[in-house]
Motif scaffolding. Sequence first.
Motif, mmCIF file in Angstrom:
data_model
loop_
_atom_site.group_PDB
_atom_site.id
_atom_site.type_symbol
_atom_site.label_atom_id
_atom_site.label_comp_id
_atom_site.label_asym_id
_atom_site.label_seq_id
_atom_site.Cartn_x
_atom_site.Cartn_y
_atom_site.Cartn_z
ATOM 1 N N ARG A 60 -3.671 0.134 0.803
ATOM 2 C CA ARG A 60 -3.489 1.618 0.167
ATOM 3 C C ARG A 60 -5.051 2.166 0.245
ATOM 4 N N GLU A 67 2.641 6.759 2.372
ATOM 5 C CA GLU A 67 3.671 6.705 1.204
ATOM 6 C C GLU A 67 4.141 5.230 1.017
ATOM 7 N N LYS A 68 4.236 4.395 2.162
ATOM 8 C CA LYS A 68 4.799 3.111 1.998
ATOM 9 C C LYS A 68 3.611 2.226 1.273
ATOM 10 N N ALA A 70 1.109 3.467 -0.765
ATOM 11 C CA ALA A 70 1.293 3.774 -2.034
ATOM 12 C C ALA A 70 2.203 3.287 -3.080
ATOM 13 N N LYS A 71 3.489 3.064 -2.592
ATOM 14 C CA LYS A 71 4.703 2.827 -3.153
ATOM 15 C C LYS A 71 4.261 1.222 -3.524
ATOM 16 N N ARG A 72 3.875 0.441 -2.292
ATOM 17 C CA ARG A 72 3.707 -1.175 -2.473
ATOM 18 C C ARG A 72 2.690 -1.199 -3.771
ATOM 19 N N ALA A 74 1.947 0.686 -6.220
ATOM 20 C CA ALA A 74 2.401 1.094 -7.584
ATOM 21 C C ALA A 74 3.317 0.013 -7.917
ATOM 22 N N SER A 75 4.194 -0.643 -7.104
ATOM 23 C CA SER A 75 5.149 -1.818 -7.429
ATOM 24 C C SER A 75 4.497 -2.894 -7.943
#
Length: 176
Positions: A60, A67-68, A70-72, A74-75
Amino acid sequence: FETEEIYEQSLNTVEEEGRLFAETYEGNLKDAKTINAALDAYRPLLEMMHRLSTYAELEREADLLSEKAAKRYASCMARLADLSAKLAFLDGELSQAEDAVLEEARSASAENANYLAEVQKKKPHLLSQAEEGLLAALQPTLDSPYQTYSDIKFGDTEFPAFEVNGKRYEMTYNSF
């Protein structure tokens, strides 16, 4: 992690091991032997949690526009915050143990002695187990000001690629 599958498997494994840790030790930290066994089991959990969060954070940070990534991130942070909340009982229960039991545990394990000394030092300042769990669960929220700062600081900064001796190099903040 070599692949996304290995990363996800490791995240699932640490969550399951954390659940088993809580089932095994929550409410049972009454003697030196159990305390040291718990700390010996806790150490690799913390190591894997740190490795997972670092992995998610580094990608990140390398590309804040991904976006990938950022999603990883956050998850991962949400899942690890849930796990931290489940594990938050440890320090609370250790701080409630009698000093004689903690001293016995310290003398029985050189690996755990410093951690237990810190627990004893922090005893007067620890919150209740429910409050400590709540703070652990809120960690992503409490970290959000720094994340916002990082996003603003680096989100629109461009590091153009460059060429040396015919070889092209991509630039990011981290490779700069």
